[in-house]
Structures are given as structure tokens and as C-alpha cells.
Design a protein around this motif. Structure first.
Motif, PDB file in Angstrom:
ATOM      1  N   MET A   1      14.787  48.643  71.408  1.00 61.98           N
ATOM      2  CA  MET A   1      13.698  47.751  70.963  1.00 61.98           C
ATOM      3  C   MET A   1      14.089  46.543  70.388  1.00 61.98           C
ATOM      4  SD  MET A   1      12.150  48.338  67.114  1.00 61.98           S
ATOM      5  CE  MET A   1      11.034  49.589  67.197  1.00 61.98           C
ATOM      6  N   ASN A   2      13.480  44.873  70.253  1.00 56.97           N
ATOM      7  CA  ASN A   2      14.135  44.009  70.281  1.00 56.97           C
ATOM      8  C   ASN A   2      13.590  43.339  68.763  1.00 56.97           C
ATOM      9  OD1 ASN A   2      14.935  41.072  69.886  1.00 56.97           O
ATOM     10  ND2 ASN A   2      12.945  40.878  71.198  1.00 56.97           N
ATOM     11  N   GLU A   3      14.882  43.456  67.551  1.00 55.08           N
ATOM     12  CA  GLU A   3      14.789  43.575  66.900  1.00 55.08           C
ATOM     13  C   GLU A   3      14.749  42.138  66.145  1.00 55.08           C
ATOM     14  OE1 GLU A   3      16.415  43.963  62.346  1.00 55.08           O
ATOM     15  OE2 GLU A   3      16.335  45.322  63.530  1.00 55.08           O
ATOM     16  N   THR A   4      13.762  40.895  65.212  1.00 56.88           N
ATOM     17  CA  THR A   4      13.199  39.743  64.877  1.00 56.88           C
ATOM     18  C   THR A   4      13.509  39.693  63.575  1.00 56.88           C
ATOM     19  OG1 THR A   4      11.482  39.554  66.582  1.00 56.88           O
ATOM     20  CG2 THR A   4      11.297  38.138  65.020  1.00 56.88           C
ATOM     21  N   HIS A   5      14.276  38.796  63.387  1.00 54.15           N
ATOM     22  CA  HIS A   5      15.309  38.319  62.365  1.00 54.15           C
ATOM     23  C   HIS A   5      14.023  36.966  61.486  1.00 54.15           C
ATOM     24  CE1 HIS A   5      17.499  36.547  59.349  1.00 54.15           C
ATOM     25  NE2 HIS A   5      17.607  35.477  59.644  1.00 54.15           N
ATOM     26  N   ILE A   6      13.509  36.994  60.479  1.00 57.67           N
ATOM     27  CA  ILE A   6      12.252  36.254  60.096  1.00 57.67           C
ATOM     28  C   ILE A   6      13.415  35.267  59.269  1.00 57.67           C
ATOM     29  CG2 ILE A   6      10.944  35.976  58.227  1.00 57.67           C
ATOM     30  CD1 ILE A   6      10.406  37.823  60.799  1.00 57.67           C
ATOM     31  N   ILE A   7      13.182  34.485  59.210  1.00 53.97           N
ATOM     32  CA  ILE A   7      13.697  32.744  58.783  1.00 53.97           C
ATOM     33  C   ILE A   7      13.034  32.459  57.416  1.00 53.97           C
ATOM     34  CG2 ILE A   7      14.034  30.603  59.172  1.00 53.97           C
ATOM     35  CD1 ILE A   7      14.572  31.161  61.852  1.00 53.97           C
ATOM     36  N   ARG A   8      13.764  32.723  57.110  1.00 52.44           N
ATOM     37  CA  ARG A   8      13.201  32.037  55.153  1.00 52.44           C
ATOM     38  C   ARG A   8      13.239  30.234  54.783  1.00 52.44           C
ATOM     39  NH1 ARG A   8      12.317  36.510  51.400  1.00 52.44           N
ATOM     40  NH2 ARG A   8      13.850  34.906  49.820  1.00 52.44           N
ATOM     41  N   VAL A   9      11.563  30.024  54.931  1.00 52.02           N
ATOM     42  CA  VAL A   9      12.158  28.423  54.551  1.00 52.02           C
ATOM     43  C   VAL A   9      11.407  28.382  53.015  1.00 52.02           C
ATOM     44  CG1 VAL A   9      10.565  26.993  55.059  1.00 52.02           C
ATOM     45  CG2 VAL A   9      11.276  28.775  56.916  1.00 52.02           C
ATOM     46  N   ILE A  10      11.572  27.039  52.567  1.00 56.98           N
ATOM     47  CA  ILE A  10      10.898  26.686  51.654  1.00 56.98           C
ATOM     48  C   ILE A  10      10.966  25.269  52.033  1.00 56.98           C
ATOM     49  CG2 ILE A  10      11.591  25.716  49.211  1.00 56.98           C
ATOM     50  CD1 ILE A  10      13.388  28.307  48.826  1.00 56.98           C
ATOM     51  N   THR A  11       9.234  24.534  51.223  1.00 57.08           N
ATOM     52  CA  THR A  11       9.432  23.768  51.690  1.00 57.08           C
ATOM     53  C   THR A  11       8.971  22.338  50.092  1.00 57.08           C
ATOM     54  OG1 THR A  11       6.811  23.778  51.437  1.00 57.08           O
ATOM     55  CG2 THR A  11       7.570  24.161  52.963  1.00 57.08           C
ATOM     56  N   VAL A  12      10.172  21.484  50.317  1.00 60.96           N
ATOM     57  CA  VAL A  12       9.779  20.238  49.524  1.00 60.96           C
ATOM     58  C   VAL A  12       8.915  19.090  48.949  1.00 60.96           C
ATOM     59  CG1 VAL A  12      11.492  19.459  47.608  1.00 60.96           C
ATOM     60  CG2 VAL A  12      12.352  22.002  48.661  1.00 60.96           C
TER      61      VAL A  12
ATOM     62  N   ALA B   1       2.651  24.209  55.226  1.00 63.65           N
ATOM     63  CA  ALA B   1       2.570  25.466  55.019  1.00 63.65           C
ATOM     64  C   ALA B   1       1.683  26.674  56.014  1.00 63.65           C
ATOM     65  CB  ALA B   1       2.138  26.272  53.714  1.00 63.65           C
ATOM     66  N   PHE B   2       0.675  25.817  56.467  1.00 57.82           N
ATOM     67  CA  PHE B   2      -0.439  26.286  57.379  1.00 57.82           C
ATOM     68  C   PHE B   2       0.496  26.175  58.856  1.00 57.82           C
ATOM     69  CE2 PHE B   2      -3.551  25.350  60.620  1.00 57.82           C
ATOM     70  CZ  PHE B   2      -4.690  25.956  60.119  1.00 57.82           C
ATOM     71  N   SER B   3       0.923  25.238  59.089  1.00 57.25           N
ATOM     72  CA  SER B   3       1.266  24.777  60.233  1.00 57.25           C
ATOM     73  C   SER B   3       2.639  26.275  60.311  1.00 57.25           C
ATOM     74  CB  SER B   3       2.475  23.967  60.675  1.00 57.25           C
ATOM     75  OG  SER B   3       1.369  22.791  60.709  1.00 57.25           O
ATOM     76  N   LEU B   4       3.703  26.790  59.673  1.00 56.65           N
ATOM     77  CA  LEU B   4       4.515  27.500  59.805  1.00 56.65           C
ATOM     78  C   LEU B   4       3.575  29.039  60.443  1.00 56.65           C
ATOM     79  CD1 LEU B   4       6.806  26.803  56.229  1.00 56.65           C
ATOM     80  CD2 LEU B   4       7.110  26.196  59.390  1.00 56.65           C
TER      81      LEU B   4
ATOM     82  N   LYS C   1       5.905  34.060  64.304  1.00 56.45           N
ATOM     83  CA  LYS C   1       6.085  34.940  63.471  1.00 56.45           C
ATOM     84  C   LYS C   1       7.430  35.305  63.276  1.00 56.45           C
ATOM     85  CE  LYS C   1       3.004  37.804  67.113  1.00 56.45           C
ATOM     86  NZ  LYS C   1       2.793  37.730  68.178  1.00 56.45           N
ATOM     87  N   ASP C   2       8.377  34.285  63.657  1.00 51.50           N
ATOM     88  CA  ASP C   2       9.910  34.099  62.691  1.00 51.50           C
ATOM     89  C   ASP C   2      10.051  34.267  61.954  1.00 51.50           C
ATOM     90  OD1 ASP C   2       9.403  32.642  64.376  1.00 51.50           O
ATOM     91  OD2 ASP C   2      11.483  32.314  65.453  1.00 51.50           O
ATOM     92  N   LEU C   3       9.105  33.618  61.244  1.00 51.43           N
ATOM     93  CA  LEU C   3       9.129  32.093  59.794  1.00 51.43           C
ATOM     94  C   LEU C   3       7.838  32.200  58.657  1.00 51.43           C
ATOM     95  CD1 LEU C   3       8.905  28.743  61.752  1.00 51.43           C
ATOM     96  CD2 LEU C   3      10.990  29.815  61.478  1.00 51.43           C
TER      97      LEU C   3
END
Length: 76
Positions: free
Chosen positions: A1-12, A23-26, A30-32
Motif C-alpha cells: 500500500m502506498n501511503e501518502t503524506h499530507i502536507i499541512r499548509v498555512i497561508t499568510v 485556499a481554493f487552488s490547494l 490530494k496531498d495538501l
């Protein structure tokens, strides 16, 4: 199984419409995951301390504390 790491993002950004557009673009990736939005450097510092994002998308020209000052404080 290929586990995807979710990248956590904050916009400023001091312009709400730009934050909403990012936010809409992100949502296309699937991984953001947008975990927070900040209208200024002070709020960004608070959110980064609380949420520990992997990535901070930061406007460099904001009133008050600009992006350069915010970056320096995030990494000191």
C-alpha cells in the motif's frame, strides 16, 4: 500500500481574496491540506506555534510585520 503524506499548509496574506484564492487552488491537490489562514505576521506566528504546518505560504509585503520579519521570527 502506498501511503501518502499530507502536507499541512498555512497561508499568510493581508488580502482576504488572495487567501481564499490560494485556499481554493490547494483543493486540487490530494496531498495538501490547508490548516490555517492568517491576515498578518502576528497571527501567522500564533498559528504556526499552534498548528505546526509543514509549509507557510507568506506574502512578503504586508502592513505592520512584513513577510521577511515574520520569516525571521518563525525560524529563530
Amino acid at each position: 500500500m502506498n501511503e501518502t503524506h499530507i502536507i499541512r499548509v498555512i497561508t499568510v496574506d493581508d488580502h482576504e481574496i488572495l487567501r481564499k484564492g490560494i485556499a481554493f487552488s490547494l483543493q486540487a491537490f490530494k496531498d495538501l491540506e490547508l490548516v490555517g489562514e492568517a491576515p498578518n505576521g502576528n497571527k501567522a506566528l500564533q498559528l504556526c506555534g499552534e498548528l505546526e504546518p509543514d509549509v507557510v505560504l507568506l506574502d512578503m509585503q504586508m502592513a505592520g510585520m512584513d513577510g521577511v520579519q515574520t520569516t525571521c521570527l518563525l525560524y529563530t
